[in-house]
Design an enzyme around this catalytic site. Structure first.
Site, PDB file in Angstrom:
ATOM      1  N   GLY A  58      35.743  32.276  18.864  1.00 21.62           N
ATOM      2  CA  GLY A  58      36.174  31.272  19.675  1.00 21.62           C
ATOM      3  C   GLY A  58      37.339  30.439  19.312  1.00 21.62           C
ATOM      4  N   CYS A  85      32.626  34.405  12.623  1.00 16.69           N
ATOM      5  CA  CYS A  85      34.137  33.522  13.404  1.00 16.69           C
ATOM      6  C   CYS A  85      33.864  32.459  14.151  1.00 16.69           C
ATOM      7  CB  CYS A  85      35.180  33.868  14.442  1.00 16.69           C
ATOM      8  SG  CYS A  85      36.559  33.522  13.531  1.00 16.69           S
ATOM      9  N   TYR A  86      34.132  31.603  14.994  1.00 17.54           N
ATOM     10  CA  TYR A  86      33.771  30.396  15.076  1.00 17.54           C
ATOM     11  C   TYR A  86      32.006  30.657  15.441  1.00 17.54           C
ATOM     12  CZ  TYR A  86      33.379  26.226  18.057  1.00 17.54           C
ATOM     13  OH  TYR A  86      33.109  24.933  18.791  1.00 17.54           O
ATOM     14  N   HIS A 174      35.618  40.034  12.145  1.00 21.22           N
ATOM     15  CA  HIS A 174      35.396  39.887  13.525  1.00 21.22           C
ATOM     16  C   HIS A 174      34.099  41.714  13.452  1.00 21.22           C
ATOM     17  CE1 HIS A 174      36.912  36.922  16.083  1.00 21.22           C
ATOM     18  NE2 HIS A 174      37.783  37.148  15.416  1.00 21.22           N
ATOM     19  N   GLU A 176      32.952  43.532  15.946  1.00 26.50           N
ATOM     20  CA  GLU A 176      33.219  43.999  16.761  1.00 26.50           C
ATOM     21  C   GLU A 176      34.380  44.485  17.295  1.00 26.50           C
ATOM     22  OE1 GLU A 176      33.269  41.055  16.450  1.00 26.50           O
ATOM     23  OE2 GLU A 176      34.475  40.128  18.085  1.00 26.50           O
ATOM     24  N   SER A 228      34.863  55.855  46.872  1.00 28.45           N
ATOM     25  CA  SER A 228      36.305  56.576  47.184  1.00 28.45           C
ATOM     26  C   SER A 228      36.694  58.128  46.663  1.00 28.45           C
ATOM     27  CB  SER A 228      37.161  55.482  46.364  1.00 28.45           C
ATOM     28  OG  SER A 228      36.344  54.977  44.983  1.00 28.45           O
ATOM     29  N   GLY A 229      36.011  58.354  45.392  1.00 23.13           N
ATOM     30  CA  GLY A 229      35.828  59.289  45.277  1.00 23.13           C
ATOM     31  C   GLY A 229      36.664  59.100  42.866  1.00 23.13           C
ATOM     32  N   GLY A 230      36.760  57.859  43.189  1.00 22.81           N
ATOM     33  CA  GLY A 230      36.900  57.101  41.782  1.00 22.81           C
ATOM     34  C   GLY A 230      35.395  57.392  40.956  1.00 22.81           C
ATOM     35  N   VAL A 231      35.505  56.843  39.517  1.00 24.12           N
ATOM     36  CA  VAL A 231      34.219  57.203  38.719  1.00 24.12           C
ATOM     37  C   VAL A 231      33.112  56.371  39.678  1.00 24.12           C
ATOM     38  CG1 VAL A 231      34.954  55.844  36.685  1.00 24.12           C
ATOM     39  CG2 VAL A 231      32.992  57.255  36.779  1.00 24.12           C
ATOM     40  N   ASP A 232      33.614  54.950  39.669  1.00 24.57           N
ATOM     41  CA  ASP A 232      32.133  53.744  40.411  1.00 24.57           C
ATOM     42  C   ASP A 232      31.660  54.182  41.358  1.00 24.57           C
ATOM     43  OD1 ASP A 232      34.228  52.511  38.004  1.00 24.57           O
ATOM     44  OD2 ASP A 232      34.479  51.512  39.149  1.00 24.57           O
ATOM     45  N   SER A 233      32.317  54.261  42.553  1.00 25.04           N
ATOM     46  CA  SER A 233      31.598  54.540  43.723  1.00 25.04           C
ATOM     47  C   SER A 233      30.697  55.456  43.796  1.00 25.04           C
ATOM     48  CB  SER A 233      32.933  54.092  44.953  1.00 25.04           C
ATOM     49  OG  SER A 233      33.427  55.040  45.064  1.00 25.04           O
ATOM     50  N   LYS A 373      31.921  50.006  31.424  1.00 24.12           N
ATOM     51  CA  LYS A 373      32.989  51.016  32.383  1.00 24.12           C
ATOM     52  C   LYS A 373      32.693  52.644  31.425  1.00 24.12           C
ATOM     53  CE  LYS A 373      36.133  53.362  35.242  1.00 24.12           C
ATOM     54  NZ  LYS A 373      36.677  52.212  36.210  1.00 24.12           N
TER      55      LYS A 373
END
Ligand code: XMP
Length: 517
Positions: A58, A85-86, A174, A176, A228-233, A373
């Site tokens: 942080g 870290c913090y 870090h 990560e 929509s044809g996008g990956v999520d939908s 994602k």
């Protein structure tokens, strides 16, 4: 909650910009985890029942007035804790050690020398220094009782520490971030080794559990979703289709500002291959008529957004009684609304189907709420979605309308579609389509002089926008090979009627944006 959620890690957020990365690394170790603000009450932390807790970094200094803290009783819960870290500094402070402002800030790469193979470092060779990424001003002056230094760097005598008995650790760097190449393994050692989680968070297990859960909860209740044809939908629609079959109606709206071939590709795949109950609405004329004469980008967005809701709502009414709307909300959107108000809290400006649930008074189903994602893409692969959808670049809801500067006309759309198709085709041929964040053409509202054969021409300019990014918040123009740019340029000028010049956008975000409008 299904079985795969039972063995989980709690990440308490102190406002670091890399908190989400911690969660992603834990998930990559195949362990479920959630991010909650550091202010989460102790009672809730107890009920949550995590097998381990990670305290994020942080921006604060732990002696500052109002510095964020955590209930010290978490150290008595008997579960392993790792402070980053913090997170390490606040842990030191709360457990009776001392943190001091360092004589100089340590920022950037450092070499970590592990002294003791324990906890997160159980697999680290003490004879092999590890590159790590530092970003801190304060340092540990006195270790809390029971702690020992586990690793050092040139500037930090206590780059990592631990109370091995209680399995409480702190790291100054870090683990990560990508600049700490061995960091993912350290986090995995902590969650699998110290916390004892089994690596069962796989997207195969997730898909199975989600489908079973929806079958039970939604079976027989009508659900609609906007495809929509996008990956999520696409992943949302397929998950629900597998769970409830014909009780799901998917609606795909052709808003007239889609890319070349998109309508037939999406309809063909979902209706004919996956056998979804899919309604394709051809509303292109309605959208384009409303966009006529409009040049202001926000006005274009508003018109497209409102018209979409109207068309979708009308189609939904034809289906009859519908109880649920399925939406592709991802975990980063969820975190943004609950996160600790540090710099990791960002304002989300774009929403594809914003406003739908309110207007339609539907209950929401959000099967991807827990996923990042890349996890969503993985579920897509599990469900048999083709790579052309799974690794699709993001495409904005207002589509080509915000890539045509000035008025959106049918003729200008046709020009941009052709140019855009060439850009995508060449990116794929060069095997760069999935390596960049987005690559597309923009139609510039400027005519310039050219010469073709013996004729003077006076035609449109197309700009190429190709960017690298990890989250669209920042981006830089991709350094693609000149040969590729040359090929795109000559193909666009030769093949697309009315274009005689191609330029390359070499702006980064910020201060520019990815889209031109
Ligand atoms: P900018 O242009 O703000 O874009 O750098 C960041 C990301 O968001 C996408 N974008 C949109 N997506 N509706 C959307 O659904 C929009 O109005 C919109 N505007 C930009 C853009 O493609 C990029 O990925």
């Amino acid at each position: 909650m299904s079985e795969i959620h039972e063995q989980k890690i709690l990440v308490l957020d102190f406002g670091s910009q890399t908190t989400q990365l911690i969660a992603r690394r834990v998930r990559e170790a195949r362990v479920y985890c959630e991010i909650h603000p550091c202010t989460m009450p102790l009672a809730e932390i107890k009920t949550y029942g995590a097998k381990g807790i990670i305290l994020s970094g942080g921006p604060a200094s732990c002696y500052e007035p109002g510095a964020p803290s955590v209930d010290p009783a978490i150290f008595e819960l008997g579960v392993p804790v790792l402070g980053i870290c913090y997170g390490m500094q606040i842990l030191t402070h709360l457990l009776g050690g001392m943190v001091a402002r360092g004589s100089k800030r340590e920022y950037g790469p450092a070499k970590l020398q592990v002294h003791k193979q324990a906890g997160p470092f159980r697999d680290n060779d003490p004879d092999e220094p590890q590159p790590v990424w530092m970003s801190h001003g304060d340092r540990i002056e006195k270790l809390p009782d029971g702690f020992e230094a586990l690793a050092v760097t040139g500037n930090s005598p206590v780059a990592a520490m631990g109370d091995i008995e209680r399995r409480i650790y702190g790291v100054q760097f870090h683990p990560e971030v990508a600049h700490t190449p061995g960091g993912a393994a350290m986090l995995a050692a902590f969650v699998l080794g110290d916390c004892g989680c089994d690596p069962i968070w796989t997207m195969h297990n997730f898909a199975e559990a989600t489908i079973a859960d929806f079958k039970e909860r939604l079976g027989g209740k009508p659900v609609i979703c906007a495809l929509s044809g996008g990956v999520d939908s696409s992943v949302v629609a397929l998950l629900l289709h597998k769970a409830i079959g014909k009780d799901l109606t998917s609606i795909f709206v052709d808003n007239g500002v889609l890319r070349a071939g998109e309508v037939s590709e999406v309809a063909g795949l979902f209706r004919d291959v996956f056998r979804l109950n899919l309604i394709v609405v051809d509303a292109a004329d309605l959208f384009l008529d409303r966009l006529a004469g409009v040049t202001d980008p926000e006005e274009k967005r508003r018109i497209i957004g409102h018209t979409f809701i109207e068309v979708f709502d009308e189609e939904a009414k034809k289906i009859g009684q519908v109880d649920y709307l399925a939406q592709g909300t991802l975990y980063p959107d969820v975190i943004e609304s609950v996160s600790f108000k540090g710099p990791s809290a960002v304002i989300k400006s774009h929403h594809n189907v914003g406003g739908l649930p309110d207007k339609m008074k539907l209950k929401l189903v959000e099967p991807l709420r827990e996923l990042f994602k890349d996890e969503c893409r993985e579920v897509g692969r599990e469900l048999g979605l083709p790579e052309s959808i799974v690794s699709r670049q993001p495409f904005p809801g207002p589509g080509l309308a915000i890539r045509i500067m000035g008025e959106v006309t049918r003729a200008r759309l046709a020009t941009l579609r052709e140019a855009d198709a060439i850009v995508l085709e060449e990116m794929r041929a060069a095997d760069l389509y999935t390596k960049v964040w987005q690559s597309f053409a923009v139609l510039v509202p400027v005519k310039t002089v050219g010469v073709m054969g013996d004729e003077r021409t006076y035609e449109d300019v197309v700009a190429l926008r190709i960017v690298d990014s990890v989250d669209a918040m920042t981006a830089d123009w991709s350094r693609v090979p000149y040969e590729l740019l040359a090929k795109m340029s000559s193909r666009i000028i030769n093949e697309v009627n009315g274009v005689n010049r191609v330029v390359l956008d070499i702006s980064s975000k910020p201060p520019s944006t990815i889209e031109w409008e």
